[in-house]
Design a protein around this motif. Structure first.
Motif, PDB file in Angstrom:
ATOM      1  N   GLU A 195       7.511  79.543  54.389  1.00 57.80           N
ATOM      2  CA  GLU A 195       8.852  79.287  54.902  1.00 57.80           C
ATOM      3  C   GLU A 195       9.831  80.355  54.439  1.00 57.80           C
ATOM      4  OE1 GLU A 195      12.243  75.807  55.230  1.00 57.80           O
ATOM      5  OE2 GLU A 195      10.582  75.560  53.850  1.00 57.80           O
ATOM      6  N   TRP A 198       9.526  83.235  56.715  1.00 57.75           N
ATOM      7  CA  TRP A 198      10.189  82.975  57.995  1.00 57.75           C
ATOM      8  C   TRP A 198      11.709  83.041  57.861  1.00 57.75           C
ATOM      9  CZ3 TRP A 198      13.192  78.481  58.993  1.00 57.75           C
ATOM     10  CH2 TRP A 198      13.682  78.408  60.295  1.00 57.75           C
ATOM     11  N   GLY A 465      10.029  76.321  61.022  1.00 64.72           N
ATOM     12  CA  GLY A 465       9.656  76.347  59.615  1.00 64.72           C
ATOM     13  C   GLY A 465       9.333  74.975  59.096  1.00 64.72           C
TER      14      GLY A 465
END
Length: 472
Positions: A195, A198, A465
């Motif tokens: 995450e 991202w 995410g």
């Protein structure tokens, strides 16, 4: 003096995790610096500004006269011959009915103003989204650090439990649970890192940088943030309302132009003819002439009348839109202010009640564990709750800042992100499996905590995410 075990030392260090200041990396980016980069380098915003410049350059042409028509040709050519008897020159200029040119230019200017205000709205929304992504990245980094600290604590717990059961104790079951928890935390750490990748890619996209560009995030100092400066009297400066103000004026001029279409446009035409010199006996002379023509709105029942009616309906629609938008903005300002009050109340709850009580409970649990009046699983569960509450406090503080941004950058339909849980994580009862109630915000791993109830999610923007420790 009794020496503390490695497990106790790591737990004390974990308790101080959030309390200790975290220093920013050299060259790290603050929120203000990031927002400046987004404002100056975001490709979508830059494109909108270029479109605005294009509309500005269309204002004067909208009120200009049509280009004149110029013609030259041969005239009076007898059949069967190829020699012309005269040369003809002609120029025509269309002249709109007075008032049409100025109205068209005003409409073009209002379209440009509308685009400018739409870009201001886009800039506000972009600022809100960029702020949310920045804080999500910061929160995710805190969750990664906390996950690492918990792994250290659980690893020490495994060593402590192993030493005890090898010495004839009964902590083998706790050792197995701690081993399972360590594996779960390692999986959650990988989720958090994915995450984080991202989020950083999204931050670089917002500021117009390559996805792989380095982006160290500065630590946020929540004690020195500015207060919201918005008041309801500032609705007049709200760009969404300014868009409708410009559209209201534009619709009025569109209505005026539609009524002017009943009146004719004129055409001025000047002609000249020069006879070809055929000889001494040719007495024809050069001549010229002027003609004035006009358009006749013969089909006004099928054309102009419908244009006037359509313009009138557009005026009424824009007025209704303006009332609707103002009501939405008033509601949003009230909701944003309530969100700010609730977020501050939650921060005070954590700081004055939840965390101090948890610290006391943790101190009692540490004493009980060292004297073997509490098993390892119960102690680690309490330690874990305290760590999660610390992360939830960070989330609550972020929610305060997001509510301030929501007020300062007021939008009728803003993207909303909420990180803090609806209620703090509290203590349960029983074994390690049910001593750790689920958090709306933080999931530290399922090996030592019960699963989240079905359908219970935190209110966040759905921007992709997945976080195992953050509920984002």
């Amino acid at each position: 003096m009794n020496k503390l075990s490695p497990f106790s030392v790591s737990l004390v260090f974990l308790s101080l995790f959030v309390a200790m200041p975290v220093f920013a990396e050299q060259g790290s980016l603050t929120l203000e610096e990031f927002l400046t980069q987004v404002d100056t380098s975001n490709p979508g915003l830059s494109a909108a500004q270029q479109y605005n410049k294009a509309l500005q350059h269309r204002i004067k042409p909208a009120g200009a006269l049509d280009d004149p028509f110029v013609a030259f040709g041969m005239d009076e050519i007898p059949y069967g011959e190829q020699s012309p008897q005269a040369y003809r020159y002609q120029i025509s200029q269309s002249l709109p009915f007075p008032g049409k040119r100025g109205t068209r230019e005003k409409i073009a200017a209002l379209k440009a103003e509308t685009a400018e205000q739409e870009t201001a709205t886009q800039r506000r929304e972009l600022k809100v989204i960029a702020t949310q992504f920045f804080y999500r990245t910061f929160f995710n980094a805190q969750a990664i650090n906390l996950n690492l600290q918990l792994q250290t604590a659980v690893r020490s717990a495994m060593q402590s439990a192993k030493a005890r059961y090898e010495a004839g104790g009964t902590e083998h079951h706790d050792w197995l649970l701690a081993k399972m928890e360590l594996a779960t935390l390692a999986i959650e750490q990988q989720k958090l890192k994915r995450e984080q990748f991202w989020l950083r890619t999204s931050l670089n996209e917002l500021r117009g940088h390559p996805p792989e560009a380095d982006l160290p995030i500065s630590v946020v100092d929540f004690t020195h943030t500015t207060e919201p400066a918005f008041t309801e009297t500032e609705f007049n400066d709200q760009p969404e309302l300014a868009v409708l103000d410009a559209q209201t004026q534009q619709s009025a001029h569109e209505y005026k132009l539609a009524k002017l279409s009943y009146y004719p446009d004129f055409v001025l035409q000047i002609m000249a003819m020069e006879p070809r010199n055929m000889g001494e006996m040719d007495t024809e002379k050069s001549n010229w002439g002027v003609m004035v023509g006009m358009t006749v709105p013969l089909y006004f029942g099928h054309k102009q009348s419908h244009l006037v009616t359509a313009a009138r309906y557009e005026q009424q629609a824009v007025e209704s839109d303006k009332v609707y938008l103002r009501n939405k903005l008033i509601s949003e300002s009230v909701n944003a202010n309530q969100a700010l009050i609730s977020a501050r109340d939650l921060v005070r709850l954590y700081e004055t009640d939840v965390l101090p009580n948890t610290q006391l409970a943790l101190a009692d649990a540490r004493s009980a564990y060292q004297s073997r009046r509490m098993n390892l699983s119960q102690y680690v569960a309490i330690e874990k709750i305290q760590a999660i509450q610390q992360l939830e406090l960070v989330a609550a503080r972020i929610d305060v800042e997001l509510a301030k941004t929501r007020l300062n950058e007021l939008l009728s339909s803003p993207p909303i992100l909420k990180l803090a849980p609806s209620r703090p994580t509290v203590f349960g009862a029983g074994n390690m499996g049910d001593a750790m109630p689920a958090s709306d915000t933080v999931n530290m791993g399922g090996g030592m905590s019960q699963p989240k109830p079905a359908g219970k999610k935190s209110s966040t923007t759905d921007q992709g995410g997945n976080s195992g420790m953050g509920g984002m």
